[in-house]
Write an enzyme that holds these catalytic residues in place. Sequence first.
Site, PDB file in Angstrom:
ATOM      1  N   THR A 111      39.988  38.819  36.497  1.00 17.30           N
ATOM      2  CA  THR A 111      41.248  38.884  37.243  1.00 17.30           C
ATOM      3  C   THR A 111      41.053  39.599  38.571  1.00 17.30           C
ATOM      4  O   THR A 111      39.936  39.913  38.959  1.00 17.30           O
ATOM      5  CB  THR A 111      42.337  39.559  36.380  1.00 17.30           C
ATOM      6  N   ASN A 112      42.157  39.827  39.280  1.00 13.09           N
ATOM      7  CA  ASN A 112      42.158  40.477  40.586  1.00 13.09           C
ATOM      8  C   ASN A 112      43.074  41.682  40.531  1.00 13.09           C
ATOM      9  O   ASN A 112      44.008  41.705  39.745  1.00 13.09           O
ATOM     10  CB  ASN A 112      42.767  39.523  41.615  1.00 13.09           C
ATOM     11  N   ARG A 113      42.869  42.601  41.426  1.00 17.73           N
ATOM     12  CA  ARG A 113      43.752  43.755  41.517  1.00 17.73           C
ATOM     13  C   ARG A 113      45.052  43.325  42.206  1.00 17.73           C
ATOM     14  O   ARG A 113      45.028  42.874  43.345  1.00 17.73           O
ATOM     15  CB  ARG A 113      43.050  44.824  42.344  1.00 17.73           C
ATOM     16  N   VAL A 145      45.045  35.372  43.920  1.00 20.00           N
ATOM     17  CA  VAL A 145      44.455  34.329  43.078  1.00 20.00           C
ATOM     18  C   VAL A 145      42.973  34.635  42.860  1.00 20.00           C
ATOM     19  O   VAL A 145      42.257  34.953  43.811  1.00 20.00           O
ATOM     20  CB  VAL A 145      44.598  32.952  43.763  1.00 20.00           C
TER      21      VAL A 145
END
Length: 224
Positions: free
Chosen positions: A33-35, A101
């Site tokens: 995932t991303n922050r 994203v």
Amino acid sequence: LRVLGVERDLQGKRVLVTAGPTVEAIDPVRYLTNRSSGKMGYAIAQAAALRGAEVTLVSGPTALDAPRGVRTVAVESAREMLAAAEEAFARCDIAVFAAAVSDMRPKNPASRKLKKGAADAELSTIELVENPDILSTLGNAKTSQVVVGFAAETDDVIENAQVKLSKKNADMIVANDVGGSLGFGTDDNKVWLVSADGVLDVPRLAKSEIADIVLDRAARFIEK
Ligand code: CTP
Ligand code: CA
């Protein structure tokens, strides 16, 4: 028309917002995932709804409550986000792509839990493939929609935002410097609004106030 002190200047307009991170499965219990807290995108969705717009918020997993008066569509992966955004994009006036994203996803997500220390080292290397770029896909397919993207940068913030503006065929990029303490998870932020007609330096403000400034600028691009 003002309701509770808010100008309903977006009445009759449709606004699409993407927000939050995407999550990309490695196996049933692990993901990439991303922050992202989702706060900036949610603030834009909420502000647009308060100003009278019909708002669709396509959101990856966040800890935030769905904004009031907004149609919220929950998604997980980038590909799910693209499909949901594509549908709302076709009939929107302003589209704001605030989601963080995941640029890549595991090529072959496992349907069973992978084991650490396995003899074939099944968790030590994860092959990745590139996700679709939602902003770029829709920006380059736009007809009359006003397209607003974000750029999270640690270096050459404005120059990188200008490259994204033209590559992704956006009308405006909200550029963030994520190198310091501001941006992720905070309630305020410092941004620059980059468009073909110049750069607006917005001082450090609450995300709710930045949301209104972004919408003010975006509304100017709507073809009258
Ligand atoms: N974006 C998107 N789909 C992707 C990647 C990015 O819609 N697969 C959008 C983001 O929502 C944001 C903008 O593109 O509005 C810029 O995202 P950013 O991560 O800053 O840029 P990238 O083009 O992904 O490039 P890089 O991360 O390498 O800087
Ligand atoms: Ca990226």
